[in-house]
Design a protein around this motif. Structure first.
Motif, PDB file in Angstrom:
ATOM      1  N   PRO A   1      -0.615  23.540  10.010  1.00 20.01           N
ATOM      2  CA  PRO A   1       0.076  23.210  10.421  1.00 20.01           C
ATOM      3  C   PRO A   1      -0.389  23.455  12.128  1.00 20.01           C
ATOM      4  CG  PRO A   1       0.549  24.848   9.170  1.00 20.01           C
ATOM      5  CD  PRO A   1      -1.043  24.244   8.550  1.00 20.01           C
ATOM      6  N   ILE A   2      -1.470  24.584  12.419  1.00 21.83           N
ATOM      7  CA  ILE A   2      -1.227  25.621  13.200  1.00 21.83           C
ATOM      8  C   ILE A   2      -2.741  25.316  13.735  1.00 21.83           C
ATOM      9  CG2 ILE A   2      -1.913  27.358  14.570  1.00 21.83           C
ATOM     10  CD1 ILE A   2       0.651  27.955  13.641  1.00 21.83           C
ATOM     11  N   GLY A   3      -3.703  24.277  15.344  1.00 23.64           N
ATOM     12  CA  GLY A   3      -5.192  24.527  14.919  1.00 23.64           C
ATOM     13  C   GLY A   3      -5.676  22.882  14.525  1.00 23.64           C
ATOM     14  N   THR A   4      -6.669  23.203  15.334  1.00 22.19           N
ATOM     15  CA  THR A   4      -7.332  22.011  15.128  1.00 22.19           C
ATOM     16  C   THR A   4      -7.681  21.550  13.858  1.00 22.19           C
ATOM     17  OG1 THR A   4      -9.413  20.469  14.913  1.00 22.19           O
ATOM     18  CG2 THR A   4      -9.670  23.091  14.818  1.00 22.19           C
ATOM     19  N   PRO A   5      -7.227  19.952  13.339  1.00 17.92           N
ATOM     20  CA  PRO A   5      -7.814  19.622  11.807  1.00 17.92           C
ATOM     21  C   PRO A   5      -8.707  19.303  11.317  1.00 17.92           C
ATOM     22  CG  PRO A   5      -7.158  17.817  13.522  1.00 17.92           C
ATOM     23  CD  PRO A   5      -7.205  18.870  14.175  1.00 17.92           C
ATOM     24  N   ILE A   6      -9.535  19.620  12.576  1.00 18.38           N
ATOM     25  CA  ILE A   6     -11.164  19.350  12.181  1.00 18.38           C
ATOM     26  C   ILE A   6     -11.816  21.084  11.060  1.00 18.38           C
ATOM     27  CG2 ILE A   6     -13.657  19.327  13.470  1.00 18.38           C
ATOM     28  CD1 ILE A   6     -11.725  17.003  13.781  1.00 18.38           C
ATOM     29  N   ALA A   7     -12.133  20.280  10.301  1.00 23.21           N
ATOM     30  CA  ALA A   7     -13.372  20.774   9.193  1.00 23.21           C
ATOM     31  C   ALA A   7     -11.773  21.603   8.658  1.00 23.21           C
ATOM     32  CB  ALA A   7     -14.107  21.732   9.855  1.00 23.21           C
ATOM     33  N   ARG A   8     -10.609  21.494   8.515  1.00 16.58           N
ATOM     34  CA  ARG A   8      -9.471  22.864   7.649  1.00 16.58           C
ATOM     35  C   ARG A   8      -8.683  21.470   6.705  1.00 16.58           C
ATOM     36  NH1 ARG A   8      -6.515  24.672  11.608  1.00 16.58           N
ATOM     37  NH2 ARG A   8      -6.286  26.472  10.659  1.00 16.58           N
ATOM     38  N   SER A   9      -8.378  20.055   7.261  1.00 19.94           N
ATOM     39  CA  SER A   9      -7.633  19.510   6.204  1.00 19.94           C
ATOM     40  C   SER A   9      -8.263  18.894   4.986  1.00 19.94           C
ATOM     41  CB  SER A   9      -7.577  17.884   6.975  1.00 19.94           C
ATOM     42  OG  SER A   9      -7.540  18.365   8.209  1.00 19.94           O
ATOM     43  N   THR A  10      -7.003  18.581   4.190  1.00 18.39           N
ATOM     44  CA  THR A  10      -7.414  18.621   2.856  1.00 18.39           C
ATOM     45  C   THR A  10      -7.318  16.620   2.452  1.00 18.39           C
ATOM     46  OG1 THR A  10      -5.196  18.904   1.775  1.00 18.39           O
ATOM     47  CG2 THR A  10      -7.781  21.153   1.574  1.00 18.39           C
ATOM     48  N   LEU A  11      -7.587  16.292   1.332  1.00 17.34           N
ATOM     49  CA  LEU A  11      -7.425  14.637   1.089  1.00 17.34           C
ATOM     50  C   LEU A  11      -7.157  14.803  -0.689  1.00 17.34           C
ATOM     51  CD1 LEU A  11      -8.936  12.024   1.360  1.00 17.34           C
ATOM     52  CD2 LEU A  11     -10.564  12.646  -0.492  1.00 17.34           C
ATOM     53  N   PHE A  12      -5.585  14.662  -0.029  1.00 16.42           N
ATOM     54  CA  PHE A  12      -4.589  14.621  -1.161  1.00 16.42           C
ATOM     55  C   PHE A  12      -4.670  12.553  -1.968  1.00 16.42           C
ATOM     56  CE2 PHE A  12      -1.646  12.553   0.238  1.00 16.42           C
ATOM     57  CZ  PHE A  12      -1.077  12.973   1.514  1.00 16.42           C
ATOM     58  N   LEU A  13      -5.266  12.166  -1.116  1.00 13.63           N
ATOM     59  CA  LEU A  13      -5.171  10.224  -1.823  1.00 13.63           C
ATOM     60  C   LEU A  13      -6.388   9.595  -0.928  1.00 13.63           C
ATOM     61  CD1 LEU A  13      -3.300   8.463  -3.000  1.00 13.63           C
ATOM     62  CD2 LEU A  13      -2.436   8.142  -0.820  1.00 13.63           C
ATOM     63  N   HIS A  14      -7.166   8.352  -1.969  1.00 21.44           N
ATOM     64  CA  HIS A  14      -7.828   7.673  -1.861  1.00 21.44           C
ATOM     65  C   HIS A  14      -7.896   6.430  -1.974  1.00 21.44           C
ATOM     66  CE1 HIS A  14     -11.520   5.807  -0.073  1.00 21.44           C
ATOM     67  NE2 HIS A  14     -12.324   5.984  -0.337  1.00 21.44           N
ATOM     68  N   VAL A  15      -7.356   5.347  -1.766  1.00 21.17           N
ATOM     69  CA  VAL A  15      -7.041   4.387  -2.966  1.00 21.17           C
ATOM     70  C   VAL A  15      -7.058   3.173  -2.412  1.00 21.17           C
ATOM     71  CG1 VAL A  15      -4.571   4.609  -2.459  1.00 21.17           C
ATOM     72  CG2 VAL A  15      -4.903   3.895  -4.390  1.00 21.17           C
ATOM     73  N   PRO A  16      -8.436   2.640  -3.635  1.00 17.58           N
ATOM     74  CA  PRO A  16      -8.015   0.841  -3.059  1.00 17.58           C
ATOM     75  C   PRO A  16      -7.193   0.189  -2.828  1.00 17.58           C
ATOM     76  CG  PRO A  16      -9.787   1.811  -4.266  1.00 17.58           C
ATOM     77  CD  PRO A  16      -9.111   2.611  -4.599  1.00 17.58           C
ATOM     78  N   PRO A  17      -7.104  -0.899  -2.258  1.00 19.58           N
ATOM     79  CA  PRO A  17      -5.325  -2.286  -3.166  1.00 19.58           C
ATOM     80  C   PRO A  17      -5.766  -2.736  -4.464  1.00 19.58           C
ATOM     81  CG  PRO A  17      -7.549  -3.455  -1.561  1.00 19.58           C
ATOM     82  CD  PRO A  17      -7.893  -1.554  -1.163  1.00 19.58           C
ATOM     83  N   LYS A  18      -6.615  -2.415  -4.768  1.00 16.71           N
ATOM     84  CA  LYS A  18      -7.027  -3.041  -6.056  1.00 16.71           C
ATOM     85  C   LYS A  18      -6.061  -2.340  -7.020  1.00 16.71           C
ATOM     86  CE  LYS A  18     -10.396  -2.364  -9.296  1.00 16.71           C
ATOM     87  NZ  LYS A  18     -11.792  -2.255 -10.051  1.00 16.71           N
TER      88      LYS A  18
END
Lengths: 164, 164
Positions: free
Chosen positions: A144-161
């Motif tokens: 919520p505050i400050g840069t997203p660089i190196a501080r974000s989290t991945l919750f989804l990565h989905v190919p179209p298939k």
């Protein structure tokens, strides 16, 4: 804030257009993207804004998402072009977030840029370890505050298939 | 080789069992895991082997995947317990890969370990940036020769909500 990185759908082959930026989606790319859009809708997703690369194949992808009622507005965003600078996106995001702390936005763009941007937001370095298929979707939570660089989290990565 | 990291389904609350390793899946966890298993099947996935943490909630998850015909065999694999050493997995994988270069295998385990193992295989360092929901599934491609550490690629990371 949640950020979804969406790669454009299947486009005309490289080299078939004098200006690569003009390559459009082919029919199969339009159809698969529309199916992906329906799946995003059915999961309950809505975007407050679509930011799109100005290249035709990306903008057409954003239009398909918009037509499926996933978002009202598309804005073209030049840093989403191939080789665009993530620093420009971070600058934009830091301002946008002040007014829209709970926004869900989608960035429509290209590979390997989207995978690289995801790596930058997750780990702060690019190692090329994230594959993104055409019309594939990644979801990141941005602090919520400050840069997203190196501080974000991945919750989804989905190919179209997996979405069709 | 493809490796799928699968987190156990929803289990009885922490503290409700004297021995945490004995906590079982609750009904909702069984049902959601079974739905996820059906979706994996419908996408065409089959595993050559399920390696499972020996903890009850993980092993029951592996059994549900097996019952859905996603794999014939489950082996318990102690390093998949919480705080298990990824080095043990790498040692196992390097030997297994020689005989099964095109295998698809699934590791059933816990958080934050699975997210950490994914980060190790992708980037070679743990930063805690990968969220994995219960019954969530990640997919990594492992290079054919040499260590998977910092050399694998992520092609799938999907929470159960997107699978059922």
């Amino acid at each position: 804030m949640e950020v979804y990185l969406i790669r454009h759908g299947i486009a005309a082959e490289k080299g078939t257009y004098a200006d690569d930026e003009q390559r459009p989606l082919i029919k199969k790319g339009q159809d698969k993207t529309a199916q992906v859009a329906q799946r995003l809708l059915s999961v309950g997703l809505k975007f407050d804004l679509l930011l799109s690369s100005p290249l035709v194949r990306a903008y057409q992808t954003a239009e398909i998402l918009q037509q499926a009622s996933l978002a009202k507005t598309i804005e073209t965003f030049a840093p989403l072009k191939p080789d665009g600078a993530i620093a420009e996106w971070v600058k934009w995001q830091q301002q946008y977030q002040v007014q829209h702390p709970d926004a869900k936005i989608a960035l429509v763009g290209h590979q390997p840029d989207l995978g690289n941007w995801a790596e930058m937001m997750l780990w702060g370095a690019i190692q090329g370890q994230i594959e993104v298929k055409k019309a594939g979707v990644m979801g990141l939570k941005i602090p919520p505050i400050g840069t997203p660089i190196a501080r974000s989290t991945l919750f989804l990565h989905v190919p179209p298939k997996w979405l069709i």
